[in-house]
Structure formats: structure tokens, C-alpha cells
Design an enzyme around this catalytic site. Structure first.
Site, PDB file in Angstrom:
ATOM      1  N   HIS A   1       0.824  -1.222   0.000  1.00 47.78           N
ATOM      2  CA  HIS A   1       0.000   0.000   0.000  1.00 47.78           C
ATOM      3  C   HIS A   1       0.861   1.276   0.000  1.00 47.78           C
ATOM      4  O   HIS A   1       0.428   2.327   0.463  1.00 47.78           O
ATOM      5  CB  HIS A   1      -0.960   0.042   1.196  1.00 47.78           C
ATOM      6  CG  HIS A   1      -1.779  -1.193   1.360  1.00 47.78           C
ATOM      7  ND1 HIS A   1      -2.952  -1.391   0.683  1.00 47.78           N
ATOM      8  CD2 HIS A   1      -1.585  -2.298   2.136  1.00 47.78           C
ATOM      9  CE1 HIS A   1      -3.456  -2.566   1.024  1.00 47.78           C
ATOM     10  NE2 HIS A   1      -2.649  -3.145   1.887  1.00 47.78           N
TER      11      HIS A   1
ATOM     12  N   SER B   1      14.747  20.889 -16.418  1.00 41.79           N
ATOM     13  CA  SER B   1      13.573  21.739 -16.558  1.00 41.79           C
ATOM     14  C   SER B   1      13.964  23.018 -17.291  1.00 41.79           C
ATOM     15  O   SER B   1      15.070  23.535 -17.117  1.00 41.79           O
ATOM     16  CB  SER B   1      13.016  22.092 -15.167  1.00 41.79           C
ATOM     17  OG  SER B   1      12.116  23.183 -15.241  1.00 41.79           O
TER      18      SER B   1
ATOM     19  N   LYS C   1      16.249  20.943 -11.260  1.00 41.42           N
ATOM     20  CA  LYS C   1      15.503  19.710 -11.536  1.00 41.42           C
ATOM     21  C   LYS C   1      16.334  18.666 -12.274  1.00 41.42           C
ATOM     22  O   LYS C   1      17.130  18.971 -13.147  1.00 41.42           O
ATOM     23  CB  LYS C   1      14.250  20.025 -12.373  1.00 41.42           C
ATOM     24  CG  LYS C   1      13.173  20.832 -11.658  1.00 41.42           C
ATOM     25  CD  LYS C   1      12.549  20.050 -10.521  1.00 41.42           C
ATOM     26  CE  LYS C   1      11.735  18.880 -10.996  1.00 41.42           C
ATOM     27  NZ  LYS C   1      10.595  19.274 -11.851  1.00 41.42           N
TER      28      LYS C   1
ATOM     29  N   GLU D   1       9.460   7.741 -17.061  1.00 39.90           N
ATOM     30  CA  GLU D   1       8.089   8.231 -17.236  1.00 39.90           C
ATOM     31  C   GLU D   1       7.567   7.924 -18.636  1.00 39.90           C
ATOM     32  O   GLU D   1       6.385   7.582 -18.805  1.00 39.90           O
ATOM     33  CB  GLU D   1       8.045   9.732 -16.968  1.00 39.90           C
ATOM     34  CG  GLU D   1       8.252  10.083 -15.501  1.00 39.90           C
ATOM     35  CD  GLU D   1       8.319  11.578 -15.242  1.00 39.90           C
ATOM     36  OE1 GLU D   1       8.348  11.955 -14.072  1.00 39.90           O
ATOM     37  OE2 GLU D   1       8.352  12.364 -16.214  1.00 39.90           O
TER      38      GLU D   1
END
Length: 459
Positions: A157, A278, A284, A291
Site C-alpha cells: 500500500h 527543466s 531539476k 516516465e
């Protein structure tokens, strides 16, 4: 009068935009090698059966090989008006060698021709996908061997559950990929079948030898029913399913990589080569490759659904709807092959932050089950032990401490069966070492698991 290969019955030419809509040459030129291979086998069989002469066969084979070479040298321009790769090659062949080129289509149809191309293509691609899966598994195994003793929090979980070996965690994906590999291997029995010679749907009156072309093309099996041969696309659906499921496994792994690389976790550090920045935030470092792999599952699953829906209402035998079997297949193949290569590179270059992982399992309650098991070993019923430990955890949370910080006197107040050896029992490394069951996260069990995996790869 139409100038189409099938134009004898037609008196009017379609408009150019209708030709473009009908054509598949923009994408089915992917099948050029398979089409050439199938046509050479067909011509060889025709000569073997004395349907064409040996000289005609030689002219056809040379012409086809020259077309293939010119394609890769960018010396051929295919036309929408000729619809597909099959008619474009046939037209070019006739232009080059004359009448013998017009004899190549004897005893076959575009229906069994395209089916043959697709069987050859899917067989080749499945074998290449299997090789990429094996290579990725080797990378997982190599990384796992270095981290048998690296401890990390295991989750359920997305809540910390129990301490586990980092090697044990990532080997989960080895076994997912092993099932994927065997699914692809099993599917070859339904891919490696020759449809050539089934013609349009009912076979042919010419004295062809289908078993000869089966042998020449290296197919293990042959279709027993000509209708089935030209209408079967089960093997494409099965391949799309196998690709989609493998991509789903890659997506799950990618999700872990994304989480592990966050500042909140800091379990791993990705290589700059597999990260991006970024345009506005200089600090970043984004896990874009992971992804993208996670996102591309939508494409492969969509192509599977599209093919199922396309096939569901088609009567026998061939229908133009089946032209839709190619673009999604080609895209899915490109997607999984690219994803496997990228993921392997990403895994080979990441850094596992062992100190950070060790720190996390010393600052959580993932050893709570160990304390319950400790009490069970002292003859306390498990449900009673569970309740006692739950109360201790609650108290620790209130005080901002962990189970290893609880004073011994307080443990004895809670249950006099708790002795001073409890602290050794609760150390994360000892939590792992006591896991002795087959397939568990204990170091001995993990090393055995790695040996089993290594033997699989050697085979």
C-alpha cells in the site's frame, strides 16, 4: 480504363486522395525484406514445379534482390497508386525484367502474400524481443548480485512493511520478465506457420508445392485450411498481448524507479544520460525515460484493443479491415524494443544509495512483525502478540522513537517474556537473516534465487 493490377474490370480511375486513403505503402514498406524473402521462395518453388523456367526464376530472384538493394540506397520511390509494398515491388520487377516478373504472382494472391510477410515479420521480431528481454534480465541479475546484503524497506500500500534485500526486490522483475519470455516462446508455435499457397481463400489450380515454400522459408508448421491461412490474425493479437503485458511490467518497474529517485526517497540516483532538466527550474533532474516507458503502455494496450475490435466482426476470409493489422503492430514492436533498450541502459548506469537505504530501515517500524514473531516464539498467541506490538508502536509514534529505542524496562512492563536479546532480534540485518523459507528475502534464499536465475540465462 484503370491501370491497377486488378483494373481489368474497372472503367474509372479513383481520385488521388482516394488512392492515398486506400494505400498502405507509407507503413507496410516495413515488410519489404519479408516480401522479397517470400517472393524468392515462391519463385524458387514455381521453378521446382516447372511452372516457370529456371531462367525466369533466376531473373526474378536477381530483380528482387536489386530492388531490395535500391530501396536501402534510396533509389526507389514507391507510389500510393500502387497501394502497397506487394504491388509496388511487382510493378517495379515487371518494369525491370518484363514478362518473367508478371509470372511471379502465379499460384498466389496478395491475401496469402501479406499473411506470409506478417508471419515472417512477427517471428523475427518476437525472437529479437526475446533477446532484448534476456539482455535486460542479465542486467537485473548483475545489479542484484551486488546488493544481496543491501537492506531496504519493503512496501505494501506504499506504506513501509518489512525490511527486505534490495536484490530480492529487483529480482521480482527478473521473474516477471521470465514469464514474458516464455509467453513469447510459446507463441512461436502459433506464429511459425506458413500460409503461402493458400491464395485468395480457396487454394489454387496450379501444381504448387506448399511444403516446399514452407521449407524454404523455415516455417515449422503449415496451415491445413486455406481460409484459415488468409484470415488468421490470432498470432498478431497474441503478440500484441504479450507486448502489452511486458510493457505493463516495465511500467511497474519504471514507477519504482521514479519513486526511488525522488528527494523524498533518495534510494537511487539516475545517470544524467537517462534524465532531463527543466526549462525553468535549474535544480531539476527528471526521470523522463522512466516516465516515457510508463506512459507508452497506453499505446501498446490501445493497439491490442484496436486489433481485437477490428477482428471481432469480420466474416471469412480476407476483408480490407485487415489492413489495420499493421500500423499498431509495427508501433508496438518499436515501442517495446526501444523501452527494453532504454530500461537496460538506465539500470546499468544508476547508483544505489546503500547508506540512505540502511538509514531508512533504522528509522521506521518495518521490524514490527519481527517483534510479534519474537513474542510468538515465547509462546504468546499471535493475535495477542499483534495487539501488544501495535500498542508499543503507537506509544513510539507518540514519543518520536522507534522499537530499537524503547527502554528494556518498558518492554518488560508490557510483557515479562521479552528479554534483552530483543534488540538483536529487531536489527534489520537480523530480520533478513532469519528469513529461511524458500523464495524469501533471507540472504541464503536470495543467493539461491540468483543461482537459479543464472542457470536459466545460461540455458
Amino acid at each position: 480504363m484503370s491501370n491497377k493490377a486488378w483494373g481489368g474490370r474497372f472503367q474509372q480511375q479513383p481520385e488521388e486522395w482516394v488512392d492515398a486513403f486506400n494505400a498502405s505503402i507509407d507503413f507496410d514498406q516495413t515488410l519489404l525484406d519479408e516480401d522479397i524473402q517470400g517472393s524468392i521462395a515462391h519463385a524458387t518453388m514455381l521453378a521446382h514445379q516447372n511452372i516457370i523456367s529456371e531462367e525466369e526464376k533466376n531473373a526474378i530472384v536477381k530483380g528482387l534482390k536489386d530492388i531490395q538493394a535500391d530501396f536501402y540506397n534510396h533509389n526507389i520511390e514507391f507510389k500510393h497508386a500502387l497501394e502497397d509494398i506487394h504491388l509496388n515491388i511487382e510493378h517495379e520487377l515487371i518494369q525491370r525484367i518484363g514478362d518473367p516478373g508478371g509470372k511471379l504472382h502465379t499460384g498466389r494472391s496478395r491475401n496469402d502474400q501479406v499473411a506470409t510477410d506478417l508471419h515472417l515479420y512477427v517471428k523475427k521480431q518476437v525472437i529479437e524481443i526475446q533477446a532484448l528481454i534476456r539482455s535486460f534480465q542479465e542486467s537485473i541479475l548483475t545489479l542484484a548480485k551486488s546488493h544481496v546484503e543491501t537492506i531496504m524497506p519493503g512496501y505494501t500500500h506504499l506504506q513501509r512493511a518489512q525490511p527486505i534485500s534490495f536484490a530480492h526486490h529487483i529480482m521480482t522483475y527478473f521473474w516477471m520478465l521470465e514469464r514474458d519470455y516464455t509467453r513469447f516462446a510459446d507463441s512461436l508455435k502459433r506464429i511459425d506457420i506458413s500460409p503461402l499457397g493458400a491464395a485468395a481463400l480457396s487454394g489454387t489450380t496450379h501444381p504448387i508445392d506448399r511444403h516446399k515454400t514452407q521449407e524454404l522459408l523455415g516455417f515449422e508448421y503449415i496451415y491445413e485450411n486455406s481460409l484459415d491461412a488468409v484470415s488468421d490474425r490470432d498470432y498478431i493479437i497474441e503478440t500484441l498481448h504479450n507486448i502489452s503485458l511486458t510493457m505493463t511490467h516495465l511500467s511497474r518497474f519504471a514507477e519504482e524507479i521514479i519513486f526511488w529517485s525522488t528527494d523524498e526517497a533518495k534510494f537511487i540516483t539516475l545517470s544524467d544520460a537517462f534524465s532531463t532538466g527543466s526549462s525553468i527550474m535549474p535544480q531539476k533532474k527528471n526521470p523522463d525515460m522512466a516516465e516515457l516507458i510508463r506512459g507508452k503502455v497506453g499505446r501498446t494496450t490501445g493497439h491490442l484493443m484496436s486489433m481485437l475490435v477490428t477482428l471481432k466482426g469480420l466474416p471469412l476470409a480476407y476483408n480490407k479491415d485487415l489492413q489495420e493489422d499493421k500500423e499498431g503492430l509495427f508501433d508496438s514492436v518499436r515501442t517495446i524494443k526501444g523501452s527494453l533498450r532504454i530500461f537496460e541502459g538506465m539500470l546499468n548506469t544508476l547508483t544505489v544509495n546503500t547508506n540512505r537505504l540502511n538509514e531508512t530501515v533504522h528509522q521506521d517500524f518495518s521490524n514490527a512483525t519481527e517483534l510479534a514473531d519474537y513474542l510468538v516464539d515465547k509462546n504468546v498467541p499471535f493475535r495477542t502478540a499483534h495487539e501488544i506490538v501495535g500498542k508499543i508502536v503507537f506509544e513510539c509514534i507518540q514519543q518520536g522513537i522507534y522499537l530499537l529505542d524503547v527502554p528494556f524496562e518498558h518492554y518488560q512492563e508490557l510483557n515479562d517474556k521479552i528479554e534483552e536479546d530483543v534488540y538483536d532480534y529487531l536489527k534489520p540485518e537480523n530480520c533478513l537473516n532469519r528469513r529461511k523459507s524458500y523464495g524469501s528475502t533471507g540472504q541464503d534464499a536470495v543467493r539461491h534465487q540468483l543461482n537459479v536465475a543464472e542457470n536459466i540465462l545460461k540455458q
